[in-house]
Design an enzyme around this catalytic site. Sequence first.
Site, PDB file in Angstrom:
ATOM      1  N   ASP A 137       0.862  -1.180   0.000  1.00 47.62           N
ATOM      2  CA  ASP A 137       0.000   0.000   0.000  1.00 47.62           C
ATOM      3  C   ASP A 137       0.904   1.237   0.000  1.00 47.62           C
ATOM      4  OD1 ASP A 137      -1.925   1.939   0.385  1.00 47.62           O
ATOM      5  OD2 ASP A 137      -2.769   1.055   2.202  1.00 47.62           O
ATOM      6  N   GLU A 150      -7.118  -1.659  -3.322  1.00 45.53           N
ATOM      7  CA  GLU A 150      -7.564  -0.272  -3.183  1.00 45.53           C
ATOM      8  C   GLU A 150      -7.322   0.504  -4.473  1.00 45.53           C
ATOM      9  OE1 GLU A 150      -6.720   3.449  -0.090  1.00 45.53           O
ATOM     10  OE2 GLU A 150      -5.194   1.890  -0.351  1.00 45.53           O
TER      11      GLU A 150
END
Length: 403
Positions: free
Chosen positions: A176, A384
């Site tokens: 991430d 995401e």
Amino acid sequence: MSRLHLTPATLEVTPIYVGDTKKKKKKKKKPKKKRIEQSDPPRVGLSKIFTDGVYPEGEIQPYKDDNAWRTTSEEKRYLEKMAMEDPEVTYQNIRRAAEVHRQVRQYARKYIRPGQSLTKIAEYIENGTRALVEENGLECGVGFPTGLSLNNCAAHFTPNAGDTTILQSGDILKVDFGVHVKGRILDSAFTLTWEPTYDRLVEAVKAATDTGIREAGIDVRLGELAGYIQETMESYEVEVKGKVLPVKPIENLSGHSIGMYQIHGGKSVLLVKNEDPTKMEEGDYFAIETFGSTGRGRVVDNGDCSHFAKIIDAPRVPIRLTSAKSLLRTISTNFGTLPFCRRYLDRIGESKYLLALNHLVQQGIIQDYPPLCDAIGSMTAQFEHTILLRPTVKEVVSRGDDY
């Protein structure tokens, strides 16, 4: 018969041209400018590749149902044109950050392999990001620390100095990382595995994220959107050592809106259906982020903290420690309200700062973000994307060929 006498002074020689045309000199063709390619590892700044300053548009999804009219509305098209011409709003900053993310992760996905240290992986990603975005103080750079959360740890882990963790072939790694250009943060994440046991877990979370993106839109209520995400996630199961485990959405994690220099902008997209009546609005900028788990589906703080950020509306309180005052000035100058980690403080030459940092946390000036973990033995996954709710269409700005 008379004869004509020619003298050298009067004799003129007229040249004869074949076909009555002169030989033309060939013009030398200017060599075509060779398009600059990205290096491996990625180090070529994007301004050298996209010399016109125009960066690729993300995936476009038309609005549906009651908002379908927006796609062809002249009024909404005009609003978009105005947004593109406004240097404070322009989508080019977001798209530039997105293209940095796509290119860096393209190389990172090939680079990351079991046997490497998490510190080397984090530095590979961050060095690539800094080079491609052409880091320049608070103008542009890394959006937040590189999350490299393993197995039951779902989020907010990045190695601190001295961490010797080595990636193993049975690990599930959540990657991430973020990029920002003029405070517009691009937030996107993916999950990597190297053996097939948990492929269905990864598939479930990716599908849930795609559902969230598809159902998101202007006037959509956040509580209802969470329900669509939950329904997709819970339709999957994982078989581990002969035992069938349900995939659970992690109920106390969420996607979020993104503000200027602010990773969490105030609106949250939970992963289980709830009664939140808040609506998405035109111009909103969201990270649609989902987490799935084979455990209890709930995370708790666990382990040494690495992630921190200055609180935007922090109270004005007296700071007693001189070292804390100095550290706060350093944080404000180098990171503003962007999240940072202890490695970033090390990188800019800070040392022996833990006491001062903890004091700023206790005073409510700095927010700490400890690692978030589900039950030991469980596995978690994350995907995401960042979406932009433009006046006419929804743009999935971080979409790439990989996910």
